[in-house]
Scaffold this motif. Structure first.
Motif, PDB file in Angstrom:
ATOM      1  N   VAL A  38      43.831  14.800  24.671  1.00 20.74           N
ATOM      2  CA  VAL A  38      43.236  14.712  23.584  1.00 20.74           C
ATOM      3  C   VAL A  38      43.094  14.517  22.936  1.00 20.74           C
ATOM      4  CG1 VAL A  38      40.802  16.616  25.580  1.00 20.74           C
ATOM      5  CG2 VAL A  38      42.682  17.039  23.467  1.00 20.74           C
ATOM      6  N   ALA A  39      44.871  13.638  22.719  1.00 16.79           N
ATOM      7  CA  ALA A  39      45.711  13.381  20.937  1.00 16.79           C
ATOM      8  C   ALA A  39      44.865  12.640  20.060  1.00 16.79           C
ATOM      9  CB  ALA A  39      46.590  12.856  21.831  1.00 16.79           C
ATOM     10  N   GLN A  40      43.663  11.525  20.405  1.00 18.48           N
ATOM     11  CA  GLN A  40      43.668  10.877  19.654  1.00 18.48           C
ATOM     12  C   GLN A  40      42.141  11.956  19.229  1.00 18.48           C
ATOM     13  OE1 GLN A  40      41.692   6.545  20.856  1.00 18.48           O
ATOM     14  NE2 GLN A  40      40.086   6.419  19.049  1.00 18.48           N
ATOM     15  N   GLN A  41      40.822  12.182  19.238  1.00 20.32           N
ATOM     16  CA  GLN A  41      40.138  12.755  19.374  1.00 20.32           C
ATOM     17  C   GLN A  41      41.307  14.160  18.406  1.00 20.32           C
ATOM     18  OE1 GLN A  41      40.323  12.230  22.021  1.00 20.32           O
ATOM     19  NE2 GLN A  41      38.886  10.305  22.389  1.00 20.32           N
ATOM     20  N   LEU A  78      37.574   8.777  27.750  1.00 19.65           N
ATOM     21  CA  LEU A  78      37.079   7.683  28.233  1.00 19.65           C
ATOM     22  C   LEU A  78      36.055   6.877  28.279  1.00 19.65           C
ATOM     23  CD1 LEU A  78      40.115   6.011  29.736  1.00 19.65           C
ATOM     24  CD2 LEU A  78      39.961   5.539  27.428  1.00 19.65           C
ATOM     25  N   ILE A  79      35.318   7.483  28.730  1.00 24.74           N
ATOM     26  CA  ILE A  79      33.766   7.687  29.347  1.00 24.74           C
ATOM     27  C   ILE A  79      32.904   7.604  27.561  1.00 24.74           C
ATOM     28  CG2 ILE A  79      31.234   8.815  30.257  1.00 24.74           C
ATOM     29  CD1 ILE A  79      33.213   8.897  32.477  1.00 24.74           C
ATOM     30  N   ILE A  80      32.953   9.068  27.100  1.00 25.84           N
ATOM     31  CA  ILE A  80      32.285   8.912  25.708  1.00 25.84           C
ATOM     32  C   ILE A  80      32.784   8.057  24.354  1.00 25.84           C
ATOM     33  CG2 ILE A  80      32.098  10.698  23.805  1.00 25.84           C
ATOM     34  CD1 ILE A  80      32.423  13.554  26.155  1.00 25.84           C
ATOM     35  N   VAL A 134      30.718   6.886  22.252  1.00 27.30           N
ATOM     36  CA  VAL A 134      30.595   7.340  20.911  1.00 27.30           C
ATOM     37  C   VAL A 134      31.404   7.271  19.690  1.00 27.30           C
ATOM     38  CG1 VAL A 134      30.777   9.651  19.617  1.00 27.30           C
ATOM     39  CG2 VAL A 134      29.481   9.547  21.461  1.00 27.30           C
ATOM     40  N   SER A 135      31.962   5.993  18.666  1.00 25.30           N
ATOM     41  CA  SER A 135      32.839   6.286  17.316  1.00 25.30           C
ATOM     42  C   SER A 135      33.736   7.069  18.087  1.00 25.30           C
ATOM     43  CB  SER A 135      32.524   6.312  16.628  1.00 25.30           C
ATOM     44  OG  SER A 135      34.244   5.565  16.192  1.00 25.30           O
ATOM     45  N   PRO A 136      35.253   7.703  18.208  1.00 23.55           N
ATOM     46  CA  PRO A 136      35.701   8.202  18.311  1.00 23.55           C
ATOM     47  C   PRO A 136      36.629   8.416  16.871  1.00 23.55           C
ATOM     48  CG  PRO A 136      37.085   6.091  19.436  1.00 23.55           C
ATOM     49  CD  PRO A 136      35.569   5.926  19.336  1.00 23.55           C
ATOM     50  N   TYR A 137      36.628   7.260  15.538  1.00 21.77           N
ATOM     51  CA  TYR A 137      37.427   7.113  14.557  1.00 21.77           C
ATOM     52  C   TYR A 137      36.620   8.071  13.159  1.00 21.77           C
ATOM     53  CZ  TYR A 137      38.610   3.263  17.577  1.00 21.77           C
ATOM     54  OH  TYR A 137      39.426   2.229  18.587  1.00 21.77           O
ATOM     55  N   GLY A 138      35.382   8.272  13.295  1.00 25.64           N
ATOM     56  CA  GLY A 138      35.097   9.531  12.693  1.00 25.64           C
ATOM     57  C   GLY A 138      35.693  10.445  13.219  1.00 25.64           C
ATOM     58  N   PHE A 141      34.964  15.269  16.835  1.00 27.66           N
ATOM     59  CA  PHE A 141      35.203  16.869  17.330  1.00 27.66           C
ATOM     60  C   PHE A 141      34.237  17.434  18.293  1.00 27.66           C
ATOM     61  CE2 PHE A 141      32.639  21.245  16.445  1.00 27.66           C
ATOM     62  CZ  PHE A 141      33.520  21.859  16.540  1.00 27.66           C
ATOM     63  N   PHE A 142      33.152  16.540  18.195  1.00 29.45           N
ATOM     64  CA  PHE A 142      32.397  16.530  19.030  1.00 29.45           C
ATOM     65  C   PHE A 142      32.097  15.929  20.793  1.00 29.45           C
ATOM     66  CE2 PHE A 142      29.374  17.325  15.133  1.00 29.45           C
ATOM     67  CZ  PHE A 142      29.233  18.715  15.869  1.00 29.45           C
ATOM     68  N   SER A 143      33.694  14.497  20.340  1.00 24.75           N
ATOM     69  CA  SER A 143      33.863  14.165  21.681  1.00 24.75           C
ATOM     70  C   SER A 143      35.426  15.598  22.111  1.00 24.75           C
ATOM     71  CB  SER A 143      34.019  12.853  22.174  1.00 24.75           C
ATOM     72  OG  SER A 143      33.374  12.111  21.262  1.00 24.75           O
ATOM     73  N   LEU A 144      35.830  16.025  21.584  1.00 23.62           N
ATOM     74  CA  LEU A 144      36.562  17.069  22.120  1.00 23.62           C
ATOM     75  C   LEU A 144      36.188  17.788  22.957  1.00 23.62           C
ATOM     76  CD1 LEU A 144      39.858  17.599  21.520  1.00 23.62           C
ATOM     77  CD2 LEU A 144      39.355  19.094  19.632  1.00 23.62           C
ATOM     78  N   ILE A 145      34.808  18.534  22.550  1.00 19.68           N
ATOM     79  CA  ILE A 145      34.477  19.502  22.821  1.00 19.68           C
ATOM     80  C   ILE A 145      34.812  19.651  24.494  1.00 19.68           C
ATOM     81  CG2 ILE A 145      32.643  21.834  23.109  1.00 19.68           C
ATOM     82  CD1 ILE A 145      32.262  21.109  19.844  1.00 19.68           C
ATOM     83  N   PRO A 146      33.567  18.330  25.383  1.00 20.26           N
ATOM     84  CA  PRO A 146      33.341  18.411  26.281  1.00 20.26           C
ATOM     85  C   PRO A 146      34.715  17.632  27.080  1.00 20.26           C
ATOM     86  CG  PRO A 146      32.386  16.759  25.442  1.00 20.26           C
ATOM     87  CD  PRO A 146      32.715  17.711  24.329  1.00 20.26           C
TER      88      PRO A 146
END
Length: 549
Positions: free
Chosen positions: A364-367, A492-494, A498-502, A507-512
Motif C-alpha cells: 500500500v506504499a503509493q496510497q 490495482l482494482i480500486i 478511483v484516482s490514487p493521486y489525491g 485514504f479511502f482506497s487504503l482502507i479496503p
C-alpha cells in the motif's frame, strides 16, 4: 521420583511463566510503541500541509536535527535504561531487591550528570554539528532541553521494566507523544498560518516539542512509581540483604554495562548519521545535482520513508525491550534451555509480526505515501524499497537486544563494527549506482551481514532448533506473500476506478486494502493454528468468534 516430578513441574511452570511474561510484556510495549509511532507519523499530515512549498526542506531539516539528537540522547542516557533493566532483572532474579533499589539511585546520579553534560554540548557545540547548514543550529539547540531531562525519565522506565512492569513504560511513551504532537502542531500552525513566519522557526519549535513530551512522560512514570511503591518496599524488606555491594561498585557496573549499550543501541542512529554526513557530498560527486535536489532526495529516505517504516520497526523495538530482562534473568539462573527457548520464541514472534507488516507497507506504499505527503513517484519507490530494508533493521534491533540480554556485549560490538565498515565501503558505490536509494541499499547489505553473524553466534552457543523453526517460519513467509498479492490486487482494482493521486481518494482506497490484507493473514494464521503456536491458547477464542474451524 516424586521430587523429580515436582521439580519438572516447577521448571515447566517457570518456563511457561517466562513465555507468558514475554507475550504480556510484548503486548504492552508493542501497543505503546505502535500507538506512539502512529501518532508520531499521523501528525505529519497536517504538519507537512502547513509548510506548503517548504515541506521537503522542513522534513530534511527536521531529520538532520533529530538524527544528531537521537545519537546524543543515546550517549546522554548512556545505555543506562537498558543496562538498568538488565541488572535489575538479574538482582531481582536472585532475590536481591535491595540491591536493585540501590542500583536505581546510583544510576540516577550518573544519568543526571550525563544529561547536563550532553545538553551543554548540544547548546554550545551546535555550530560544529551543522554540516554546513546554519539552519540546523537552532534546531539542535532546541533539542538540548529534552536531552537534559530525558535520561532521568528513561532510567525510571528501565527500572520498572526490570520488574517486568511494561504498562507504565508503554503508557508513558504514548503520553509523551501526545504532549509532543499537540505542542508541535499548535506551534507550527501559529507560526506558519497565523503569523506567516519563518519555516525554520516552525521546525525549531517542532523539535523543542520533544522537551514538552518528556514532561508528560515523567508525570505518568511518577504516578506509576507511587502506585507500585508499597509493593517494591515489601519486596526489598523480604529480600536477601547484600551489604558487600557498594555504591561505587554499582556505578562501575552500570558504566561497564552501559558503554556497549551506547554503541549497540545507537547502531541505527549511527547509520543515519553516516548517511547525513556522506550523502550530500557523494551525490555531488556522482552527478550535477543542485543543493535543493539533494535536500529533497535526502528528505525522501531520511524523513518521509523513515517516518513510515519506523512504525514497523517499533514492533521489533517493543519486543527487544521485553526480552532483555527475561534473558538476563535466565542467564543469572544459568538456564541454558530457557535462554534457547526464549531466543527461538522471540525470533518466531518477530517473523510473525515484522514480515507481514513490511510486505503490507510495500503493498500500500503509493496510497499511504500520498495520504501523508501528497503523491510523489520517487517517494513511493523509496518507501516500497525501505519497507523491505526495515525487516533487516528490525531484526538487528531484536537480535542485538538478545545479545545484550545474554551478556555478549563484546561480540555484538565487534559484529556492529564489521557492519559499519561494510556500510562505509559500500556507501559510495551504492550511491553511484542507485543514487537516492543508495544509502538504503548499503544499509540493507550491511545489516544482513550483522544479522547473519548474530544468528550464527546464537546457533553455536545454544544450538537453536532451526528444524523446529522451519515450518512456522515458512508458513509466516507463505501467508505474508499471499497477503501481499491479495492486497496488491485490491489496490490495482480500486486504482482503475478511483484516482490514487489525491489525498482523500488515496485514504479511502487504503482502507479496503488494509482490511483485505489483514483479513487474509489473520484467517490463514488462525486456520492453520499458527497463531495458537506463537501467541498461546487464548487465540482459540478469536477463532470461535470468527467461526473459523
Amino acid at each position: 521420583m516424586e521430587e523429580n516430578k515436582v521439580n519438572d513441574l516447577s521448571s515447566t511452570a517457570v518456563k511457561k511463566d517466562a513465555h507468558e511474561k514475554m507475550l504480556s510484556g510484548s503486548a504492552w510495549m508493542t501497543a505503546g510503541s505502535i500507538a506512539s509511532r502512529l501518532l508520531g507519523a499521523l501528525y505529519v499530515i497536517p504538519w507537512v500541509t502547513w509548510f506548503g512549498a517548504y515541506s521537503n526542506e522542513a522534513n530534511a531539516l527536521f531529520a538532520q536535527g533529530y538524527n544528531i539528537y537521537s545519537y546524543v540522547l543515546v550517549i546522554a542516557t548512556a545505555g543506562i535504561p537498558s543496562a538498568i533493566s538488565k541488572l535489575v532483572a538479574h538482582y531481582n532474579g536472585i532475590n536481591q531487591y535491595g540491591v536493585s533499589r540501590k542500583l536505581y539511585h546510583s544510576g540516577m546520579y550518573v544519568s543526571m550528570a550525563m544529561g547536563i553534560i550532553c545538553a551543554i554540548v548540544m547548546m554550545f557545540g551546535a555550530r560544529l554539528m551543522d554540516n554546513g547548514d546554519p539552519n540546523v543550529i537552532p534546531v539542535i539547540q532546541s533539542l538540548a532541553w529534552a536531552v537534559l531531562i530525558i535520561p532521568a525519565m528513561s532510567i525510571t522506565r528501565g527500572f520498572l521494566q526490570g520488574y517486568n512492569w511494561m504498562a507504565p513504560s508503554a503508557m508513558s511513551q504514548f503520553v509523551e507523544q501526545v504532549f509532543r504532537v499537540i505542542y508541535m502542531l499548535a506551534a507550527t500552525y501559529f507560526i506558519m498560518k497565523i503569523k506567516h513566519g519563518s519555516w525554520v522557526s516552525a521546525v525549531t519549535q517542532s523539535t523543542f516539542a520533544a522537551f514538552i513530551g518528556a514532561l508528560g512522560a515523567i508525570l505518568v512514570l511518577a504516578i506509576a512509581w507511587m502506585r507500585h511503591l508499597n509493593e517494591m518496599n515489601e519486596l526489598v524488606e523480604n529480600s536477601i540483604p547484600n551489604s558487600e555491594v557498594s555504591t561505587m561498585r554499582l556505578v562501575m557496573n552500570i558504566v561497564y554495562q552501559a558503554i556497549p549499550f551506547i554503541i549497540i543501541e545507537g547502531g541505527i542512529n549511527l547509520y543515519q548519521l553516516i548517511d547525513q554526513f556522506t550523502f550530500p557530498k557523494m551525490m555531488s560527486m556522482v552527478g550535477n545535482f543542485s543543493h535543493y535536489q539533494v535536500t529533497v532526495l535526502y528528505a525522501l529516505f531520511s524523513f518521509n520513508a523513515n517516518k513510515l517504516y519506523m512504525i514497523v520497526i517499533s514492533l521489533a523495538s517493543a519486543m527487544a525491550a521485553t526480552v532483555i530482562p527475561l534473558l538476563a534473568t535466565a542467564r543469572a539462573q544459568n538456564d541454558q534451555e530457557g535462554m534457547r527457548k526464549q531466543i527461538q520464541n522471540v525470533l518466531l514472534l518477530f517473523y510473525f509480526v515484522m514480515i507481514p507488516a513490511a510486505l503490507g507497507l510495500s503493498a500500500v506504499a503509493q496510497q499511504i505515501y500520498t495520504v501523508f505527503y501528497r503523491y510523489d513517484a520517487a517517494g513511493v519507490v523509496v518507501l516500497q524499497f525501505a519497507a523491505y530494508i526495515s525487516i533487516m533493521l528490525g531484526l538487528y534491533t531484536v537480535a542485538a537486544a538478545m545479545m545484550q540480554g545474554i551478556s555478549e556485549n563484546k561480540k555484538m560490538m565487534m559484529f556492529l563494527a564489521i557492519g559499519i565498515v561494510i556500510k562505509f565501503i559500500l556507501q559510495f558505490p551504492c550511491i553511484w549506482i542507485f543514487e537516492g536509494l543508495g544509502p538504503l541499499v548499503s544499509t540493507g547489505i550491511s545489516m544482513f551481514v550483522i544479522n547473519y553473524l548474530i544468528l550464527h553466534s546464537f546457533n553455536m552457543e545454544f544450538h537453536l532448533r532451526f528444524d523446529k523453526m522451519a515450518l512456522p517460519t515458512n508458513q509466516i513467509l507463505a501467508y505474508s506473500l499471499v497477503m501481499f498479492a491479495g492486497t496488491k490486487i485490491v489496490m490495482l482494482i480500486i486504482g482503475h476506478f478511483v484516482s490514487p493521486y489525491g489525498r482523500y481518494t488515496a485514504f479511502f482506497s487504503l482502507i479496503p486494502g488494509v482490511i483485505v490484507g489483514a483479513g487474509i493473514y489473520l484467517y490463514l494464521c488462525l486456520k492453520s493454528r499458527l497463531a495458537d503456536q506463537l501467541l498461546g491458547p487464548r487465540v482459540a477464542r478469536l477463532r470461535t468468534i470468527l467461526h473459523i474451524k
